[in-house]
Write a protein that holds these residues in place. Structure first.
Motif, PDB file in Angstrom:
ATOM      1  N   GLY A  63       0.819  -1.213   0.000  1.00 49.26           N
ATOM      2  CA  GLY A  63       0.000   0.000   0.000  1.00 49.26           C
ATOM      3  C   GLY A  63       0.850   1.257   0.000  1.00 49.26           C
ATOM      4  N   TYR A  64       2.114   1.113   0.378  1.00 53.74           N
ATOM      5  CA  TYR A  64       3.029   2.255   0.371  1.00 53.74           C
ATOM      6  C   TYR A  64       3.784   2.370  -0.945  1.00 53.74           C
ATOM      7  CZ  TYR A  64       2.205   2.624   5.374  1.00 53.74           C
ATOM      8  OH  TYR A  64       1.622   2.787   6.595  1.00 53.74           O
ATOM      9  N   ASN A  65       3.397   1.602  -1.945  1.00 58.32           N
ATOM     10  CA  ASN A  65       4.149   1.641  -3.191  1.00 58.32           C
ATOM     11  C   ASN A  65       3.215   1.635  -4.412  1.00 58.32           C
ATOM     12  OD1 ASN A  65       6.065   1.552  -5.152  1.00 58.32           O
ATOM     13  ND2 ASN A  65       7.202  -0.176  -4.293  1.00 58.32           N
ATOM     14  N   PRO A  66       2.633   2.796  -4.743  1.00 56.70           N
ATOM     15  CA  PRO A  66       1.739   2.868  -5.904  1.00 56.70           C
ATOM     16  C   PRO A  66       2.434   2.511  -7.212  1.00 56.70           C
ATOM     17  CG  PRO A  66       1.594   4.864  -4.571  1.00 56.70           C
ATOM     18  CD  PRO A  66       2.746   4.077  -4.041  1.00 56.70           C
ATOM     19  N   CYS A  67       3.754   2.597  -7.236  1.00 60.70           N
ATOM     20  CA  CYS A  67       4.488   2.218  -8.460  1.00 60.70           C
ATOM     21  C   CYS A  67       4.340   0.715  -8.728  1.00 60.70           C
ATOM     22  CB  CYS A  67       5.956   2.602  -8.329  1.00 60.70           C
ATOM     23  SG  CYS A  67       6.180   4.335  -7.906  1.00 60.70           S
ATOM     24  N   HIS A  68       3.936  -0.033  -7.711  1.00 61.81           N
ATOM     25  CA  HIS A  68       3.702  -1.470  -7.842  1.00 61.81           C
ATOM     26  C   HIS A  68       2.208  -1.779  -7.728  1.00 61.81           C
ATOM     27  CE1 HIS A  68       8.086  -2.684  -6.540  1.00 61.81           C
ATOM     28  NE2 HIS A  68       8.061  -1.655  -7.367  1.00 61.81           N
ATOM     29  N   GLY A  69       1.366  -0.809  -8.041  1.00 61.86           N
ATOM     30  CA  GLY A  69      -0.071  -0.946  -7.813  1.00 61.86           C
ATOM     31  C   GLY A  69      -0.762  -1.970  -8.697  1.00 61.86           C
ATOM     32  N   ASN A  70      -0.070  -2.439  -9.746  1.00 66.57           N
ATOM     33  CA  ASN A  70      -0.652  -3.478 -10.609  1.00 66.57           C
ATOM     34  C   ASN A  70      -0.158  -4.875 -10.228  1.00 66.57           C
ATOM     35  OD1 ASN A  70       1.974  -2.979 -11.369  1.00 66.57           O
ATOM     36  ND2 ASN A  70       1.617  -3.135 -13.566  1.00 66.57           N
ATOM     37  N   MET A  71       0.415  -4.990  -9.026  1.00 66.10           N
ATOM     38  CA  MET A  71       1.018  -6.270  -8.618  1.00 66.10           C
ATOM     39  C   MET A  71       0.031  -7.445  -8.683  1.00 66.10           C
ATOM     40  SD  MET A  71       4.027  -7.482  -7.697  1.00 66.10           S
ATOM     41  CE  MET A  71       4.826  -5.910  -7.594  1.00 66.10           C
ATOM     42  N   PRO A  72      -1.208  -7.318  -8.187  1.00 64.18           N
ATOM     43  CA  PRO A  72      -2.113  -8.484  -8.235  1.00 64.18           C
ATOM     44  C   PRO A  72      -2.324  -8.997  -9.666  1.00 64.18           C
ATOM     45  CG  PRO A  72      -3.003  -6.790  -6.791  1.00 64.18           C
ATOM     46  CD  PRO A  72      -1.822  -6.170  -7.493  1.00 64.18           C
ATOM     47  N   GLN A  73      -2.528  -8.082 -10.622  1.00 67.95           N
ATOM     48  CA  GLN A  73      -2.739  -8.495 -12.016  1.00 67.95           C
ATOM     49  C   GLN A  73      -1.471  -9.126 -12.598  1.00 67.95           C
ATOM     50  OE1 GLN A  73      -3.423  -5.522 -10.703  1.00 67.95           O
ATOM     51  NE2 GLN A  73      -5.431  -4.803 -11.353  1.00 67.95           N
ATOM     52  N   LEU A  74      -0.326  -8.544 -12.254  1.00 62.28           N
ATOM     53  CA  LEU A  74       0.937  -9.110 -12.764  1.00 62.28           C
ATOM     54  C   LEU A  74       1.145 -10.525 -12.242  1.00 62.28           C
ATOM     55  CD1 LEU A  74       3.401  -6.075 -12.442  1.00 62.28           C
ATOM     56  CD2 LEU A  74       2.516  -7.086 -14.555  1.00 62.28           C
ATOM     57  N   ILE A  75       0.893 -10.708 -10.960  1.00 62.84           N
ATOM     58  CA  ILE A  75       1.094 -12.037 -10.375  1.00 62.84           C
ATOM     59  C   ILE A  75       0.159 -13.055 -11.029  1.00 62.84           C
ATOM     60  CG2 ILE A  75       0.798 -13.391  -8.247  1.00 62.84           C
ATOM     61  CD1 ILE A  75       1.932 -10.964  -6.742  1.00 62.84           C
ATOM     62  N   GLU A  76      -1.076 -12.639 -11.247  1.00 63.24           N
ATOM     63  CA  GLU A  76      -2.029 -13.552 -11.901  1.00 63.24           C
ATOM     64  C   GLU A  76      -1.514 -13.963 -13.284  1.00 63.24           C
ATOM     65  OE1 GLU A  76      -6.050 -12.004 -11.958  1.00 63.24           O
ATOM     66  OE2 GLU A  76      -6.557 -13.365 -13.589  1.00 63.24           O
ATOM     67  N   ALA A  77      -0.994 -12.991 -14.023  1.00 66.16           N
ATOM     68  CA  ALA A  77      -0.500 -13.297 -15.378  1.00 66.16           C
ATOM     69  C   ALA A  77       0.757 -14.168 -15.322  1.00 66.16           C
ATOM     70  CB  ALA A  77      -0.223 -11.997 -16.131  1.00 66.16           C
ATOM     71  N   VAL A  78       1.642 -13.902 -14.377  1.00 65.84           N
ATOM     72  CA  VAL A  78       2.847 -14.738 -14.242  1.00 65.84           C
ATOM     73  C   VAL A  78       2.436 -16.167 -13.899  1.00 65.84           C
ATOM     74  CG1 VAL A  78       4.942 -15.158 -12.907  1.00 65.84           C
ATOM     75  CG2 VAL A  78       4.356 -12.827 -13.555  1.00 65.84           C
ATOM     76  N   GLN A  79       1.519 -16.291 -12.965  1.00 63.70           N
ATOM     77  CA  GLN A  79       1.060 -17.633 -12.562  1.00 63.70           C
ATOM     78  C   GLN A  79       0.488 -18.397 -13.752  1.00 63.70           C
ATOM     79  OE1 GLN A  79      -1.560 -16.325  -9.379  1.00 63.70           O
ATOM     80  NE2 GLN A  79      -0.141 -17.057  -7.823  1.00 63.70           N
ATOM     81  N   ARG A  80      -0.267 -17.678 -14.594  1.00 65.43           N
ATOM     82  CA  ARG A  80      -0.842 -18.314 -15.789  1.00 65.43           C
ATOM     83  C   ARG A  80       0.282 -18.821 -16.693  1.00 65.43           C
ATOM     84  NH1 ARG A  80      -3.951 -14.285 -17.124  1.00 65.43           N
ATOM     85  NH2 ARG A  80      -2.664 -13.321 -18.730  1.00 65.43           N
ATOM     86  N   GLY A  81       1.292 -17.973 -16.898  1.00 60.33           N
ATOM     87  CA  GLY A  81       2.423 -18.369 -17.756  1.00 60.33           C
ATOM     88  C   GLY A  81       3.174 -19.556 -17.190  1.00 60.33           C
ATOM     89  N   VAL A  82       3.354 -19.566 -15.891  1.00 60.95           N
ATOM     90  CA  VAL A  82       4.073 -20.677 -15.248  1.00 60.95           C
ATOM     91  C   VAL A  82       3.286 -21.969 -15.443  1.00 60.95           C
ATOM     92  CG1 VAL A  82       4.779 -21.642 -13.009  1.00 60.95           C
ATOM     93  CG2 VAL A  82       5.277 -19.234 -13.553  1.00 60.95           C
ATOM     94  N   MET A  83       1.983 -21.917 -15.223  1.00 63.91           N
ATOM     95  CA  MET A  83       1.182 -23.149 -15.302  1.00 63.91           C
ATOM     96  C   MET A  83       1.041 -23.634 -16.736  1.00 63.91           C
ATOM     97  SD  MET A  83      -1.474 -23.095 -12.163  1.00 63.91           S
ATOM     98  CE  MET A  83      -2.191 -21.508 -12.271  1.00 63.91           C
TER      99      MET A  83
END
Ligand code: FES
Length: 585
Positions: A63-83
């Motif tokens: 919450g202290y890092n808006p520059c990383h505010g898209n983290m949930p979407q990025l993680i979801e996409a990385v997880q998809r690529g990994v699987m």
């Protein structure tokens, strides 16, 4: 579901993979694995899932890092690529550092984040790791940690923010933040306008939209071969960024399967490529410190004089603020790093390996063809004829200093003037706006005690504000000198990273009001025109008290932090054995 193997036969060994890696030490490896599996099954995993290559995902959302505010979407996409590639994604948290939320300065915490990253990569079972970072110190910290941990590692960048619009003008953080604040200080705009522009400077989540430190480190990560091709520039909120994230997950699985460890990518050639990139993008001065620290983790020392020679033959090609006109979204639309690297081809090591398992040259061959654009120039029509950063030397900085010449006022690059000295940030804050300050436009502002140990943490305070009374007279730039850093989004004739720093008794500590200082960017000189004997007398008369602390991280920091020419890393974190210097030029 796969049938379970004999648990008594599953022990730890050097070639162990997946959940068998790095077993917790209970004195019985079979039991350790049995217990680990029992616990992770508590989260609903099956045996067949647990037999896959494990891909760690370093989650730096905060919450202290808006520059990383898209983290949930990025993680979801990385997880998809990994699987999709047959791996098992496992995310885990590390420290996150948001530039404007970290006191006393984000740099104070970079090494701590690198240690957190390194130790979590070592401690937890994973065959490869996706490092997700973006804000200034996070990508350097992750690359430093991954370099030391030695696993297959791939960097995913969060991506830049969108630009905003203020009264018809395109604006973005943070070159325009500084420009508008300068106008406000000079009474050129009123309180209503500064409040209005505050709503427009950061138009979305993501990293600063100019070629600041975050964008520079994104380009450097790609130049090092540590991201997928094209991974540096898609903005944070775009579908292209999410596709990069998915692809990153897929590549991480390949890296795990082929054991493509970080030492095969972070070679001397990769660092030289990254330095070319830094110079050609007119990148942030901070990146020199970060690259030095990452190289140090791999056993390479950065030769600043050789870097300067490299700069003389590497023009600035990217027309982005603060050196030029555009923003990161325009760089991306112009083809991003592919366009730049293609233009730099004759200056690069094309045989350097990248995370894809292919070389940089092979990736450029596979890339889409070039097209007309006006953001990334050809080498015969550069923005600036030399690299963005010049390395200075002289009796004021025996260990070197730097200046971002591409963002400086050409009229001040050869300049001699009278020193107006501030002893600390507090002294600066007390006096810089005083009408009584004895200062003229042709003076040189000197700020002490903002180096690695001085502030501590080498804050980005080297962008010394112009004295208010001169700003009101219309003065736009002055020569400014300090042992600190400045934001990659800043501009001006500003000498930084003076080494050794004043807090440990470097010559800067002994500069006094009225001394003459000479800057010659052409000769790469920064000289204090005071005889050596007089400086020695001042040092005897007023010896410095080197900062120390009683306890905690501050004690560790002050006892072990190195100077700018060594990357401001902790001395015990550099590689145990040195392998050479970079660049070799
Ligand atoms: Fe995070 Fe600029 S503040 S990238």
């Amino acid at each position: 579901m796969s049938s379970p193997s004999d648990p008594k036969k599953t022990g730890a060994d050097d070639q162990a993979a997946g959940m068998r890696k790095g077993l917790t030490n209970y004195g019985d490896a079979g039991f350790s694995l049995f217990l680990r599996k029992a616990f992770i099954k508590g989260a609903g995993y099956t045996d067949s899932a647990l037999d896959r290559p494990v891909i760690g995902i370093a989650d730096t959302g905060s919450g202290y890092n808006p520059c990383h505010g898209n983290m949930p979407q990025l993680i979801e996409a990385v997880q998809r690529g990994v699987m999709l590639a047959g791996g098992l994604p496992v995310k885990f948290p590390t420290i996150s550092i948001g530039e404007s939320f970290a006191a006393p300065t984000s740099m104070y915490l970079r090494n701590l984040m690198s240690m957190d990253t390194e130790e979590m990569l070592r401690a937890q079972p994973m065959d490869a790791v996706v490092l997700i970072g973006g804000c200034d110190k996070t990508v350097p910290a992750q690359l430093m940690g991954a370099a030391s941990a030695g696993l297959p590692a791939i960097q995913l960048i969060t991506g830049s923010m969108l630009t905003g619009s203020h009264r018809g003008e395109t604006v973005g953080a943070c070159t325009d933040c500084r420009r508008y604040w300068g106008k406000y200080r000079a009474d050129e705009i009123d309180a209503q306008e500064i409040a209005d522009v505050n709503n427009q400077l950061v138009a979305s989540v993501g990293t600063c939209s100019v070629m600041g430190t975050a964008s520079t480190m994104a380009c450097i990560a790609e130049g090092l071969g540590m991201t997928v091709p094209g991974g540096a520039s898609p903005p944070a909120v775009t579908s292209a960024r999410m596709r990069v994230a998915e692809q990153t997950g897929t590549v991480a699985v390949q890296m795990a399967k082929t054991r493509l460890t970080v030492d095969k990518i972070l070679t001397a050639k990769a660092f030289e490529n990254a330095m070319r990139v830094l110079l050609a993008i007119g990148g942030s001065t901070n990146a020199i410190v970060h690259l030095t620290a990452i190289a140090g983790r791999m056993g390479f020392e950065v030769d600043l004089k050789a870097l300067d020679r490299m700069g003389r033959e590497t023009p600035v090609l990217v027309d982005l603020k603060p050196s030029g006109r555009h923003y990161m979204e325009h760089f991306d639309a112009a083809g991003g790093m592919t366009t730049l690297l293609r233009e730099l081809k004759p200056l690069l090591h094309l045989d350097a390996l990248t995370v894809t398992g292919r070389t940089l040259g092979e990736e450029l061959e596979r890339a889409s063809p070039p097209f007309r654009q006006d953001v990334i120039r050809p080498r015969d029509n550069p923005i600036y004829p030399q690299g963005g950063i010049a390395v200075l030397q002289g009796n004021l900085a025996p260990g070197g200093a730097i200046i971002k010449q591409s963002a400086a006022d050409p009229r001040l690059m050869e300049h001699e003037g009278r020193a107006v000295v501030f002893d600390s940030l507090a002294d600066l804050a007390d006096r810089i706006d005083s009408d009584d300050l004895d200062v003229r436009a042709d003076d040189i502002l000197v700020l002490k005690n903002i180096g690695p140990k001085g502030a501590p943490g080498m804050p980005e305070a080297g962008y010394i504000p112009l004295p208010r009374k001169l700003a009101r007279q219309g003065v736009k730039d002055m020569v400014r000198i300090s042992d600190g850093r400045m934001s990659g989004t800043a501009f001006g004739t500003i000498v930084l990273h003076v080494t050794p720093e004043s807090a440990i008794g470097g010559p800067l500590a002994h500069v006094r009001n009225g001394d003459r200082i000479r800057l010659s960017v052409d000769k790469r000189e920064i000289s204090l025109l005071v005889p050596d004997a007089e400086l020695a007398r001042r040092a005897r008369e007023q010896p410095v008290q080197v900062p120390s602390a009683e306890r905690g991280f501050r004690k560790l920091f002050l006892a072990t932090v190195t100077q700018a020419d060594k990357g401001v890393d902790f001395d015990f974190l550099a590689a145990a054995q040195m392998r050479g210097t970079v660049p070799k030029a």
